[in-house]
Design a protein around this motif. Structure first.
Motif, PDB file in Angstrom:
ATOM      1  N   CYS A  65       0.829  -1.212   0.000  1.00  0.00           N
ATOM      2  CA  CYS A  65       0.000   0.000   0.000  1.00  0.00           C
ATOM      3  C   CYS A  65       0.861   1.257   0.000  1.00  0.00           C
ATOM      4  O   CYS A  65       0.913   2.015   0.990  1.00  0.00           O
ATOM      5  N   THR A  66       1.539   1.498  -1.091  1.00  0.00           N
ATOM      6  CA  THR A  66       2.256   2.745  -1.317  1.00  0.00           C
ATOM      7  C   THR A  66       2.407   2.939  -2.818  1.00  0.00           C
ATOM      8  O   THR A  66       2.389   1.968  -3.587  1.00  0.00           O
ATOM      9  N   ALA A  67       2.520   4.191  -3.229  1.00  0.00           N
ATOM     10  CA  ALA A  67       2.460   4.530  -4.653  1.00  0.00           C
ATOM     11  C   ALA A  67       3.729   4.124  -5.387  1.00  0.00           C
ATOM     12  O   ALA A  67       4.829   4.093  -4.814  1.00  0.00           O
ATOM     13  N   THR A  68       3.571   3.827  -6.665  1.00  0.00           N
ATOM     14  CA  THR A  68       4.715   3.511  -7.523  1.00  0.00           C
ATOM     15  C   THR A  68       5.310   4.795  -8.090  1.00  0.00           C
ATOM     16  O   THR A  68       4.675   5.847  -8.108  1.00  0.00           O
ATOM     17  N   SER A  69       6.522   4.699  -8.562  1.00  0.00           N
ATOM     18  CA  SER A  69       7.198   5.867  -9.131  1.00  0.00           C
ATOM     19  C   SER A  69       6.621   6.205 -10.510  1.00  0.00           C
ATOM     20  O   SER A  69       6.352   5.308 -11.314  1.00  0.00           O
ATOM     21  N   PRO A  70       6.452   7.495 -10.814  1.00  0.00           N
ATOM     22  CA  PRO A  70       5.968   7.863 -12.158  1.00  0.00           C
ATOM     23  C   PRO A  70       7.071   7.874 -13.204  1.00  0.00           C
ATOM     24  O   PRO A  70       6.784   8.031 -14.391  1.00  0.00           O
ATOM     25  N   ALA A  71       8.333   7.697 -12.786  1.00  0.00           N
ATOM     26  CA  ALA A  71       9.452   7.782 -13.731  1.00  0.00           C
ATOM     27  C   ALA A  71       9.883   6.401 -14.197  1.00  0.00           C
ATOM     28  O   ALA A  71      11.074   6.097 -14.283  1.00  0.00           O
ATOM     29  N   VAL A  72       8.932   5.536 -14.487  1.00  0.00           N
ATOM     30  CA  VAL A  72       9.211   4.179 -14.962  1.00  0.00           C
ATOM     31  C   VAL A  72       8.644   4.033 -16.364  1.00  0.00           C
ATOM     32  O   VAL A  72       7.476   4.370 -16.605  1.00  0.00           O
ATOM     33  N   LYS A  73       9.459   3.541 -17.282  1.00  0.00           N
ATOM     34  CA  LYS A  73       9.015   3.409 -18.663  1.00  0.00           C
ATOM     35  C   LYS A  73       7.950   2.331 -18.793  1.00  0.00           C
ATOM     36  O   LYS A  73       7.790   1.469 -17.925  1.00  0.00           O
ATOM     37  N   LEU A  74       7.254   2.361 -19.924  1.00  0.00           N
ATOM     38  CA  LEU A  74       6.047   1.541 -20.087  1.00  0.00           C
ATOM     39  C   LEU A  74       6.297   0.060 -19.871  1.00  0.00           C
ATOM     40  O   LEU A  74       5.556  -0.614 -19.179  1.00  0.00           O
ATOM     41  N   HIS A  75       7.344  -0.471 -20.472  1.00  0.00           N
ATOM     42  CA  HIS A  75       7.540  -1.914 -20.457  1.00  0.00           C
ATOM     43  C   HIS A  75       8.479  -2.369 -19.341  1.00  0.00           C
ATOM     44  O   HIS A  75       8.867  -3.537 -19.309  1.00  0.00           O
ATOM     45  N   ASP A  76       8.846  -1.461 -18.432  1.00  0.00           N
ATOM     46  CA  ASP A  76       9.691  -1.830 -17.304  1.00  0.00           C
ATOM     47  C   ASP A  76       8.839  -2.205 -16.107  1.00  0.00           C
ATOM     48  O   ASP A  76       7.653  -1.863 -16.018  1.00  0.00           O
ATOM     49  N   GLU A  77       9.480  -2.886 -15.161  1.00  0.00           N
ATOM     50  CA  GLU A  77       8.779  -3.259 -13.935  1.00  0.00           C
ATOM     51  C   GLU A  77       8.595  -2.023 -13.053  1.00  0.00           C
ATOM     52  O   GLU A  77       9.422  -1.119 -13.039  1.00  0.00           O
ATOM     53  N   THR A  78       7.507  -2.005 -12.311  1.00  0.00           N
ATOM     54  CA  THR A  78       7.245  -0.868 -11.436  1.00  0.00           C
ATOM     55  C   THR A  78       8.326  -0.756 -10.360  1.00  0.00           C
ATOM     56  O   THR A  78       8.970  -1.734  -9.994  1.00  0.00           O
ATOM     57  N   LEU A  79       8.512   0.458  -9.852  1.00  0.00           N
ATOM     58  CA  LEU A  79       9.499   0.727  -8.807  1.00  0.00           C
ATOM     59  C   LEU A  79       8.823   1.552  -7.724  1.00  0.00           C
ATOM     60  O   LEU A  79       8.139   2.541  -8.020  1.00  0.00           O
TER      61      LEU A  79
END
Length: 506
Positions: A70-84
């Protein structure tokens, strides 16, 4: 015979008007349920062909469990990469565990408890290979701390939470599938603790939060693997994750609309994606609190027995064919135990656990890139050079023989006597090759004593016989200027008291 239809203009005009009126009768009326059937439309050949490529129900099967951080993902992740996802060090974060099974899926788990193990591990493959060394180093710098903890007062629906002292990066608990379950975790290690120290601004390494879930087996132990999932995280010092999230968001706002299309949106929560279960031989801390396994071997360990014998009369002397010394290459036929000895004697003791199941042939099959990825650049290149090293040629080779020839019925020499007759003698001068590396008189004397089986302490002086029979004292300069592959007969003369020996090189 030809038929000709004759119609006047009035008849044709009236027929066209009638047809046009009939074509407008359906406009403005609602199409009823019986107007057409969608199944009839899908039955057309073109739709049949497309329907075959649609995923079946088994192909789109949902996982039995789902875990949500329950915490937000980074918006600086490219489309086909895994979330960070960014986390703050020591802050409690909720991980919800959801029973995602269908009505008839895994019915044996109904009204049963399952066990989940949550751990923080490395994302990079190279650090995964050296996990034990990395975490032992962290333990050495942070005595008494854990990498991962469960915030028990805030957790809901979990039973029997446990943290083992030997597993600083993992915790386990039971939870009921029929009840709401959330575990709050705290990560105490930060990403920059595992990067080389430079001058500030080090880029931290990513971690993974992984959850493995098990069912209870027939023996009562939770050993039957059910599901595994993980997500990528980075851990910052307190409030550092909030600043990083804000920085990423501001950078994305400055980008053009076309550039924003290449990046994922920031999601409010992080869903852990399915992965392989974590191996059983995961990191287990040693009980030696004061001596981490990554420390170098004490100097006393490397005694003279570990160093190649300097009295050897051959290059790269191998006193024991079964042992693997510093100067000996690893044999492809070496067993696992011999490989471990070779690693220890060549100062790769920090990787003995990593290669604990490797034989000589297994280790020799690894390429330079493999070793660099596993051990890092410095140790990987050093290990590769040690495995592929070639024998170093000696600086000087000297052949020596004792003055009295050895008698052997197996060794015969053929020659001609003074009368020109052919003779056979059973005596033969047998020479020994001495390979010198230091080019000193002491080295030559030591190796000659070994060949002649003479106590080194009994040799007083060594001379070289000159051109007129004079005796020249052997010195370092003389040895340094000897031509390669020189040969000498060693004469032995007792001193006046008969207690010592003088060697004469003829």
């Amino acid at each position: 015979m030809a038929w000709v239809l004759k119609m006047d203009d009035a008849t044709i005009e009236s027929g066209l008007v009638h047809d046009f009126d009939a074509s407008l009768t359906g406009i403005g009326q609602e199409l009823g349920a019986g107007a057409y059937s969608m199944s009839d439309v899908l039955a057309l050949p073109i739709f049949k062909q497309e329907d075959s490529s649609l995923p079946t129900e088994t192909e789109t099967k949902n996982p039995p469990f789902q875990y949500v951080l329950c915490t937000a993902t980074s918006p600086a992740v490219k489309l086909h990469d895994e979330t960070l996802t960014y986390l703050n060090q020591g802050q409690s974060y909720e991980v919800r565990m959801l029973d995602n099974r269908k009505a008839d899926e895994l019915p044996e788990l109904n009204n049963q408890m399952v066990k989940s193990t949550i751990r923080v591990v490395f994302h990079d493959r190279r650090l995964q290979y050296t996990e034990h060394q990395q975490l032992e180093g962290w333990k050495w710098n942070r005595p008494g701390d854990r990498l991962l903890d469960i915030d028990i007062p805030m957790s809901v629906g979990i039973v029997e939470p446990k943290t083992h002292p030997s597993q600083l990066n993992a915790a386990e608990f039971l939870w009921d599938l029929n009840k709401r379950a959330s575990v709050f975790v705290q990560v105490h290690c930060i990403s920059t603790e595992f990067t080389p120290r430079k001058h500030g601004g080090e880029k931290g390494v990513p971690f993974r939060i992984q959850i493995d879930t098990f069912a209870q087996g027939d023996n009562g132990e939770y050993t039957e693997h059910l599901h595994s999932a993980s997500c990528q995280i980075k851990v910052f010092k307190p409030k550092g994750a909030d600043r990083k999230q804000k920085t990423d968001r501001e950078k994305m706002e400055k980008r053009t609309a076309q550039e924003k299309e290449k990046y994922q949106p920031s999601y409010d929560t992080t869903i852990l994606s399915e992965c392989s279960p974590w191996p059983d031989n995961a990191y287990v801390s040693t009980n030696q609190a004061a001596t981490p396994s990554f420390s170098t071997t004490p100097l006393s360990t490397y005694t003279t027995s570990s160093v190649p014998d300097s009295d050897s009369s051959s290059p790269n002397h191998q006193a024991d064919p079964g042992s693997h010394g510093n100067s000996e290459q690893l044999s492809p036929t070496a067993s696992i135990q011999d490989t471990q000895k070779w690693l220890l004697k060549n100062r790769f003791n920090s990787y003995t656990r990593l290669f604990s199941h490797f034989s000589g042939s297994d280790l020799l099959k690894l390429t330079r890139d493999d070793l660099v990825q596993i051990c890092g650049t410095a140790d990987g290149i050093r290990l590769f050079n040690a495995l592929k090293s070639r024998s170093v040629s000696p600086r000087l080779t000297v052949y020596v023989c004792q003055e009295s020839p050895q008698e052997s019925p197996l060794l015969e020499t053929h020659g001609t006597n003074e009368n020109g007759e052919h003779s056979i003698s059973s005596s033969l001068h047998v020479y020994h090759a001495l390979y010198l590396e230091e080019l000193t008189a002491a080295e030559l004397i030591r190796k000659m004593a070994c060949v002649c089986s003479l106590p080194l302490g009994n040799i007083n002086q060594v001379y070289r016989q000159g051109p007129t029979g004079i005796h020249i004292l052997l010195s370092d300069q003389m040895v340094y200027n000897l031509p390669d592959e020189s040969s000498f007969l060693i004469g032995t003369v007792k001193d006046e008291l008969g207690e010592g020996l003088h060697l004469i090189l003829k």
